[in-house]
Each structure stands twice: as structure tokens, then as C-alpha cells.
Enzyme design. Structure first.
Site, PDB file in Angstrom:
ATOM      1  N   ARG A 158       1.550  -3.409  11.865  1.00  0.00           N
ATOM      2  CA  ARG A 158       2.058  -4.188  12.982  1.00  0.00           C
ATOM      3  C   ARG A 158       2.417  -5.567  12.445  1.00  0.00           C
ATOM      4  O   ARG A 158       1.827  -6.040  11.464  1.00  0.00           O
ATOM      5  CB  ARG A 158       1.022  -4.329  14.100  1.00  0.00           C
ATOM      6  N   LYS A 182      -6.021  -3.857  16.129  1.00  0.00           N
ATOM      7  CA  LYS A 182      -6.405  -4.181  17.502  1.00  0.00           C
ATOM      8  C   LYS A 182      -7.915  -4.044  17.685  1.00  0.00           C
ATOM      9  O   LYS A 182      -8.522  -3.112  17.172  1.00  0.00           O
ATOM     10  CB  LYS A 182      -5.672  -3.260  18.480  1.00  0.00           C
ATOM     11  N   HIS A 253       8.627  -3.936  14.662  1.00  0.00           N
ATOM     12  CA  HIS A 253       7.871  -2.708  14.939  1.00  0.00           C
ATOM     13  C   HIS A 253       8.641  -1.465  14.482  1.00  0.00           C
ATOM     14  O   HIS A 253       8.047  -0.393  14.318  1.00  0.00           O
ATOM     15  CB  HIS A 253       7.555  -2.615  16.433  1.00  0.00           C
ATOM     16  N   ARG A 256       7.179   0.148  11.476  1.00  0.00           N
ATOM     17  CA  ARG A 256       5.999   0.990  11.752  1.00  0.00           C
ATOM     18  C   ARG A 256       6.443   2.372  12.235  1.00  0.00           C
ATOM     19  O   ARG A 256       5.912   3.393  11.812  1.00  0.00           O
ATOM     20  CB  ARG A 256       5.128   0.292  12.790  1.00  0.00           C
ATOM     21  N   HIS A 279      -4.501   4.393  15.244  1.00  0.00           N
ATOM     22  CA  HIS A 279      -4.487   4.826  16.647  1.00  0.00           C
ATOM     23  C   HIS A 279      -5.843   5.414  17.012  1.00  0.00           C
ATOM     24  O   HIS A 279      -6.376   6.256  16.278  1.00  0.00           O
ATOM     25  CB  HIS A 279      -3.415   5.897  16.876  1.00  0.00           C
ATOM     26  N   TYR A 288       5.498  10.782  17.201  1.00  0.00           N
ATOM     27  CA  TYR A 288       6.281  10.841  15.960  1.00  0.00           C
ATOM     28  C   TYR A 288       6.632  12.275  15.583  1.00  0.00           C
ATOM     29  O   TYR A 288       7.617  12.501  14.878  1.00  0.00           O
ATOM     30  CB  TYR A 288       5.529  10.132  14.837  1.00  0.00           C
TER      31      TYR A 288
END
Length: 307
Positions: A158, A182, A253, A256, A279, A288
Site C-alpha cells: 500500500r 493496517k 494502489h 498492488r 488480507h 484477483y
């Protein structure tokens, strides 16, 4: 009649203020989140006033909420916004239930609108290659810029993760970086020999030139010797994209998305990609696989005699 209407409006304002205090003190939500919740609740209370004859909050039913969301749909309010409105109403009536002002939460039984996930743009391998040819190899700032975009693509970072990366996070000998994502979660991500060469070039021929006689713990530094910020990186990317023939919308982004898509296209397993991206839910990573399938369909359409 006017006095009654003013009293109802005053009561709604007081109720929203109490809810805001709850979100701040009990839930610890950000100012932006509290504003968004309050906006949606006010919209619903205005709906009760105008279209439900000033119906009291304490007797609102699931049918009332469904009718409100249907009206929002008829006003062309997006599915995502309606889902957010329902989430706000669940929080609001949950608060009222906990306070003993309503017996049940009428929003609990309302099904959220289905949000269709759009496939994000990504760069093809050829587009990635074309982008990495536009940097001036003799300009210390362009050497830096190539390094940060190389790291974002090669490791699926990110933009915030790349900007926050410190010198101590990079292990050039073992081709690994430590990334804080995150929620402060840390993950280790490998990178390749080509990326190592780009980072080596930056460390040898660029970083010290930009720093001059200053010190910084950050890997990617600005002209002032501070860590690069996200807006600067986005602005730089636009400059370099303009030098290519790429016409699609490209954001930081996009690297990514490209990283994950290229891994899936080359038969990487979904769990490994999930771990590399950081994730928590594999459902987030599964988009994806859809992107890869979409690409295969396009190849079939273009090249198969019956495509």
C-alpha cells in the site's frame, strides 16, 4: 402545529447529539465516521418527519427502514451509500435498545443491498515494463521515484506502507522487507534480485544526495529529508504515467492490484497471495482470481476463431 414540529426537530437534534457522544466516548470512532453516521441518521429522521407523519423513533419497524431504503434507491442513491445508511441505522437503533428506549433493533432484520464489486484497474506486464523505462537514471530524485514504485509493485505494498518504511525494515542480504500494515499488523514480504538492484542504486546514488548532511530513519525521503507523503507519491506517479502511452487510470494502489493479479495469473495459490497482501479475509483476495479470469476471457475473445 408549528410548535409541535419545532419540538420534534429539537428532539431529533438532541437524539443525534446523544448518539454522537456515544460514538465518540463509547465506540471511539473518528470525527469523519461520526459525521457520516450522523448525516445518515438525520436523513432517516427527516424521512420520518416528511413521509411517515412524524412517526416516533420508538415505534419504527423494519418495514419503515425498508421503505426508506427503497425511496433512496428511487432517488438514485448508490448501493454502497444505501448499505452505509443501513449500517448507521443498525448502530443507532442498537444504541437506543441498549439505552432501553426501544425493545428491539428494527434494522437487524433488514437485508443489506448487494454491492457489486467492480474489478479494479491493473497494469499488464508490458505496461509495467514500459513505465520503468521512463525514469532518468542520472537524476537522484527519479532514481528514488523508480525505487519506491519498484518496491510497491514487487512487494504489493500500500502507498502508506511504502511511505512509512524504515531503513531497518529492509534486509537486502535475504531479500526481505518487514511491513506494518493496517491495524499495526506486521508481515514479511520477499522481493527479487531486480528489485534489489533498483534499491541498491537508490541507496548508493540517490538517498545520500537528497539527504545531504541530514539523517533519517525512513527509506524513501523527500527533498526536506523527511518521509515521503502519499500525496507527493501520487503526484509523482501522474508525472511518470504521462510519459508513457498508458491511457487507463493509474493510482499508487494500481501497483498492488497488478502485483496480486500477476501472481494469480502465474498460478500462485490464493492463500499465499492473501498472506503477501496482508488480507485478513481471503474473500478480499478472491477478487484477483476474477481479474485473472477476466483477462483470460479477453485473450480468448481476441485470439480464438470462435471467441
Amino acid at each position: 402545529m408549528a410548535t409541535k414540529k419545532k419540538a420534534q426537530q429539537r428532539g431529533s437534534t438532541d437524539l443525534i447529539k446523544e448518539f454522537q457522544d456515544y460514538l465518540l466516548v463509547e465506540r471511539g470512532l473518528s470525527e469523519n465516521s461520526i459525521f457520516a453516521y450522523s448525516y445518515d441518521i438525520k436523513k432517516f429522521l427527516d424521512y420520518l418527519q416528511k413521509f411517515q407523519k412524524g412517526k416516533a423513533v420508538g415505534v419504527v419497524t423494519s418495514d419503515d427502514i425498508v421503505a426508506f431504503l427503497k425511496q433512496q434507491q428511487e432517488m438514485n442513491i448508490s448501493t454502497r451509500s444505501r448499505a452505509r445508511e443501513l449500517a448507521a441505522l443498525r448502530q443507532f437503533f442498537g444504541y437506543l435498545r441498549d439505552e432501553g428506549r426501544v425493545k428491539v433493533n428494527p434494522a437487524d432484520k433488514v437485508e443489506p443491498p448487494e454491492i457489486r464489486r467492480t474489478l479494479p484497474d491493473y497494469l499488464t506486464v508490458d505496461e509495467i515494463r514500459s513505465l520503468f523505462t521512463v525514469f532518468d537514471e542520472n537524476d537522484p530524485y527519479e532514481i528514488r521515484d523508480r525505487a519506491i514504485f519498484e518496491m510497491m509493485y514487487s512487494s504489493g505494498l500500500r502507498i502508506s506502507e511504502a511511505c512509512a518504511m524504515k531503513m531497518s525494515d529492509v534486509d537486502l542480504d535475504n531479500l526481505m522487507i518487514a511491513v506494518r500494515g493496517k491495524g499495526g499488523r506486521e508481515r514479511l514480504i520477499p522481493f527479487g534480485e531486480q528489485s534489489k538492484q533498483v534499491i541498491d542504486d537508490y541507496l548508493t546514488n540517490s538517498r545520500e544526495v537528497i539527504l545531504k548532511d541530514r539523517d533519517s530513519e525512513y527509506l524513501f525521503i523527500s527533498k526536506k529529508g523527511e518521509s515521503l507523503n502519499r500525496k507527493s507519491v501520487w503526484r509523482l506517479l501522474k508525472k511518470y504515467i504521462s510519459r508513457t502511452g498508458i491511457t487507463k487510470t493509474v493510482t499508487p494502489h494500481t501497483f498492488r492490484h497488478s502485483f496480486a493479479t500477476h501472481l494469480i495469473e502465474n498460478n500462485a495459490d490464493l492463500r499465499s497471495v492473501q498472506e503477501l497482501l496482508g488480507h485478513l479475509d481471503i474473500a478480499t483476495t478472491q477478487i484477483y482470481t476474477h481479474m485473472a479470469a477476466s483477462q483470460l476471457k479477453e485473450v480468448h475473445r481476441k485470439h480464438h476463431p470462435r471467441g
